[in-house]
Design a protein around this motif. Structure first.
Motif, PDB file in Angstrom:
ATOM      1  N   THR A  11      68.819  63.295 102.400  1.00 60.92           N
ATOM      2  CA  THR A  11      68.394  63.417 101.008  1.00 60.92           C
ATOM      3  C   THR A  11      68.288  62.046 100.353  1.00 60.92           C
ATOM      4  O   THR A  11      67.480  61.853  99.457  1.00 60.92           O
ATOM      5  N   SER A  12      69.089  61.070 100.814  1.00 65.20           N
ATOM      6  CA  SER A  12      68.983  59.721 100.233  1.00 65.20           C
ATOM      7  C   SER A  12      67.641  59.093 100.593  1.00 65.20           C
ATOM      8  O   SER A  12      67.132  58.263  99.856  1.00 65.20           O
ATOM      9  N   TYR A  13      67.063  59.488 101.710  1.00 66.49           N
ATOM     10  CA  TYR A  13      65.764  58.954 102.102  1.00 66.49           C
ATOM     11  C   TYR A  13      64.646  59.538 101.239  1.00 66.49           C
ATOM     12  O   TYR A  13      63.552  59.012 101.199  1.00 66.49           O
ATOM     13  N   LEU A  14      64.937  60.641 100.579  1.00 63.62           N
ATOM     14  CA  LEU A  14      63.923  61.323  99.792  1.00 63.62           C
ATOM     15  C   LEU A  14      64.084  61.054  98.297  1.00 63.62           C
ATOM     16  O   LEU A  14      63.497  61.735  97.479  1.00 63.62           O
ATOM     17  N   PRO A  20      62.838  48.804  89.974  1.00 65.06           N
ATOM     18  CA  PRO A  20      62.622  47.502  90.612  1.00 65.06           C
ATOM     19  C   PRO A  20      63.659  46.454  90.217  1.00 65.06           C
ATOM     20  O   PRO A  20      63.998  45.575  91.001  1.00 65.06           O
ATOM     21  N   GLY A  21      64.197  46.569  89.014  1.00 69.63           N
ATOM     22  CA  GLY A  21      65.203  45.608  88.566  1.00 69.63           C
ATOM     23  C   GLY A  21      66.425  45.557  89.459  1.00 69.63           C
ATOM     24  O   GLY A  21      67.094  44.518  89.564  1.00 69.63           O
ATOM     25  N   ASP A  22      66.751  46.676  90.127  1.00 70.52           N
ATOM     26  CA  ASP A  22      67.889  46.707  91.039  1.00 70.52           C
ATOM     27  C   ASP A  22      67.691  45.723  92.191  1.00 70.52           C
ATOM     28  O   ASP A  22      68.631  45.088  92.654  1.00 70.52           O
ATOM     29  N   PRO A  67      50.897  47.043 100.408  1.00 75.13           N
ATOM     30  CA  PRO A  67      52.283  47.316 100.038  1.00 75.13           C
ATOM     31  C   PRO A  67      52.604  46.918  98.595  1.00 75.13           C
ATOM     32  O   PRO A  67      51.970  46.034  98.025  1.00 75.13           O
ATOM     33  N   LEU A  68      53.595  47.588  98.038  1.00 71.25           N
ATOM     34  CA  LEU A  68      54.092  47.245  96.711  1.00 71.25           C
ATOM     35  C   LEU A  68      55.082  46.078  96.808  1.00 71.25           C
ATOM     36  O   LEU A  68      55.133  45.232  95.940  1.00 71.25           O
ATOM     37  N   VAL A 102      63.988  52.366  96.182  1.00 68.43           N
ATOM     38  CA  VAL A 102      64.488  51.022  95.898  1.00 68.43           C
ATOM     39  C   VAL A 102      65.862  50.815  96.539  1.00 68.43           C
ATOM     40  O   VAL A 102      66.178  49.723  97.000  1.00 68.43           O
ATOM     41  N   GLU A 103      66.667  51.863  96.602  1.00 77.00           N
ATOM     42  CA  GLU A 103      67.998  51.735  97.188  1.00 77.00           C
ATOM     43  C   GLU A 103      67.926  51.269  98.645  1.00 77.00           C
ATOM     44  O   GLU A 103      68.788  50.519  99.104  1.00 77.00           O
ATOM     45  N   LEU A 104      66.915  51.705  99.367  1.00 82.38           N
ATOM     46  CA  LEU A 104      66.768  51.265 100.757  1.00 82.38           C
ATOM     47  C   LEU A 104      66.296  49.820 100.821  1.00 82.38           C
ATOM     48  O   LEU A 104      66.713  49.061 101.701  1.00 82.38           O
ATOM     49  N   ILE A 105      65.438  49.419  99.907  1.00 85.85           N
ATOM     50  CA  ILE A 105      64.988  48.028  99.858  1.00 85.85           C
ATOM     51  C   ILE A 105      66.173  47.127  99.505  1.00 85.85           C
ATOM     52  O   ILE A 105      66.365  46.067 100.116  1.00 85.85           O
TER      53      ILE A 105
END
Length: 133
Positions: A11-14, A20-22, A67-68, A102-105
């Motif tokens: 679920t974290s992947y979804l 973006p500030g994170d 890509p973003l 963003v959490e994965l980035i």
């Protein structure tokens, strides 16, 4: 039998796109410099100048399906950039589209900026990346 203690919670992947500030907060904590262009694309550069992250929501590349987020690193094996004429620099890049949470980035970047570096001596078990059945 699946080892549920090691099974990731997909679920974290979804998760949604996130803030973006994170990402920039994580890099600022590691001493990266940040600058934005007039169109609100933002670049962060490592203190040693060997890596950078580009957030490009208003770029032509992103508008064309690119890509973003882009992360790029380049450098010379022993740090001797004066040997650029005779030696090819090492380099790599990673790109993330707008659907990547963003959490994965942030997790990727925290690992990148970790002063301890990456331990390449520890082998990765064959099943470490296996998806649950």
């Amino acid at each position: 039998m699946t080892d549920h203690a090691r099974t990731p919670d997909v679920t974290s992947y979804l998760a949604g796109a996130g803030e973006p500030g994170d990402v920039f907060a994580a890099l600022a904590a590691a001493g990266w410099a940040q600058r934005a262009d007039p169109r609100d694309n933002t670049e962060a550069t490592a203190p040693n100048g060997l890596a950078r992250l580009v957030f490009q929501p208003e770029s032509e590349e992103y508008a064309a399906g690119g890509p973003l987020w882009k992360v790029e690193a380049t450098g010379f094996p022993d740090g001797a950039s004066h040997e650029a004429i005779t030696r090819r620099p090492y380099g790599w890049s990673a790109a993330f589209d707008a659907d990547v949470p963003v959490e994965l980035i942030v997790a990727f970047l925290r690992r990148l900026v970790d002063p301890a570096g990456i331990d390449r001596s520890a082998p990765v078990p064959d099943d470490a990346l296996a998806l649950p059945a």
